[in-house]
Structure formats: C-alpha cells, structure tokens
Write a protein that holds these residues in place. Structure first.
Motif, PDB file in Angstrom:
ATOM      1  N   ILE A  66      29.194   5.140   7.430  1.00 49.03           N
ATOM      2  CA  ILE A  66      29.013   3.739   7.626  1.00 49.03           C
ATOM      3  C   ILE A  66      28.433   3.488   8.943  1.00 49.03           C
ATOM      4  O   ILE A  66      27.480   3.261   8.072  1.00 49.03           O
ATOM      5  CB  ILE A  66      30.677   3.316   7.483  1.00 49.03           C
ATOM      6  N   ILE A  67      28.256   3.857  10.081  1.00 49.82           N
ATOM      7  CA  ILE A  67      27.250   3.854  10.813  1.00 49.82           C
ATOM      8  C   ILE A  67      25.922   3.928  10.636  1.00 49.82           C
ATOM      9  O   ILE A  67      25.098   3.817  10.880  1.00 49.82           O
ATOM     10  CB  ILE A  67      27.658   3.758  12.470  1.00 49.82           C
ATOM     11  N   LEU A  71      22.299   1.705  10.576  1.00 48.51           N
ATOM     12  CA  LEU A  71      21.344   1.813  11.156  1.00 48.51           C
ATOM     13  C   LEU A  71      20.674   2.527  10.348  1.00 48.51           C
ATOM     14  O   LEU A  71      19.231   2.366  10.268  1.00 48.51           O
ATOM     15  CB  LEU A  71      21.520   3.814  11.790  1.00 48.51           C
ATOM     16  N   LYS A  72      20.334   3.306   8.783  1.00 47.98           N
ATOM     17  CA  LYS A  72      18.950   3.321   7.937  1.00 47.98           C
ATOM     18  C   LYS A  72      18.484   2.085   7.331  1.00 47.98           C
ATOM     19  O   LYS A  72      17.775   1.580   7.156  1.00 47.98           O
ATOM     20  CB  LYS A  72      19.769   4.307   6.854  1.00 47.98           C
ATOM     21  N   SER A  73      19.851   1.053   6.971  1.00 48.69           N
ATOM     22  CA  SER A  73      19.214  -0.552   6.363  1.00 48.69           C
ATOM     23  C   SER A  73      18.742  -1.261   7.872  1.00 48.69           C
ATOM     24  O   SER A  73      17.650  -1.595   7.282  1.00 48.69           O
ATOM     25  CB  SER A  73      20.681  -1.114   6.182  1.00 48.69           C
ATOM     26  N   GLY A  82      12.582   5.688  17.643  1.00 51.24           N
ATOM     27  CA  GLY A  82      12.940   5.146  18.292  1.00 51.24           C
ATOM     28  C   GLY A  82      14.779   5.232  18.305  1.00 51.24           C
ATOM     29  O   GLY A  82      15.668   4.686  19.054  1.00 51.24           O
ATOM     30  N   GLY A  83      15.087   5.814  17.466  1.00 50.56           N
ATOM     31  CA  GLY A  83      16.554   5.831  16.734  1.00 50.56           C
ATOM     32  C   GLY A  83      17.591   6.634  17.609  1.00 50.56           C
ATOM     33  O   GLY A  83      17.300   7.411  18.473  1.00 50.56           O
TER      34      GLY A  83
END
Length: 103
Positions: A66-67, A71-73, A82-83
């Motif tokens: 889910i996380i 984050l992908k969206s 930077g992710g």
C-alpha cells in the motif's frame, strides 16, 4: 534489442552499480532493477532479514504494498531520483509494527 524492453539505463554512480529496465508486455509495465554484487553488496542478507520479518508480521506485505503504491502515484518510489527504496519502506513498516506492539 528486445521488443518487450522499452527502456534500459545503467547507473554507475550508485553505491552499487544498477541496470534499470522498463518493460511493456501487453498492458503491463514492469520496472526491474538489477544490481551487481561485490564485497559491499548485502542483497542476500537483506532478503533473509525481510523474509524473517514477513514471517513475524503477516500484515507487513500488504502494508508495504500500500505504501509503495502511494509513493508510486507521487513519483517518490525511486531512491535514485530522491524517493525512498522498497527496503526502507519495509523497515519503516516493521518499526511501526514493533512500536505499536500489534504483534
């Protein structure tokens, strides 16, 4: 030169060299990172640790996915740009579960 590989990039400046692939099979787009092992690569130890956490915390897999989707969206799922990495997401979820003492 394969039809199913849409993008390939070699990142030599990372702490461990990485080949990033993007594929397109039918309507599915898949991103793959391939790392090269050397004396500093801890991939096998990382896999063992995550497997152990998954067996201790059955909810860990769904929470992590889910996380990762969130984050992908927002385009924050790539540590090179930077992710945050999947490993870091998993460890954050483990820390949350341990802090909450839900298991």
């Amino acid at each position: 030169n394969s039809d199913w590989i849409t993008k390939i990039e070699y990142i030599s400046s990372a702490s461990v060299p990485i080949i990033k692939l993007e594929t397109a099979i039918s309507t599915h787009h898949i991103k793959v990172d391939i790392t090269f092992g050397d004396e500093t690569h801890k991939g096998s130890q990382t896999v063992s640790l995550i497997k152990r956490y998954l067996s201790l915390y059955p909810i860990l897999g769904p929470i992590t996915m889910i996380i990762k989707q969130l984050l992908k969206s927002t385009h924050l799922n790539d540590p090179y740009s930077g992710g945050i990495s999947s490993y870091a997401i998993t460890l954050l979820a483990v820390a949350f579960l341990q802090f909450q003492k839900l298991y």
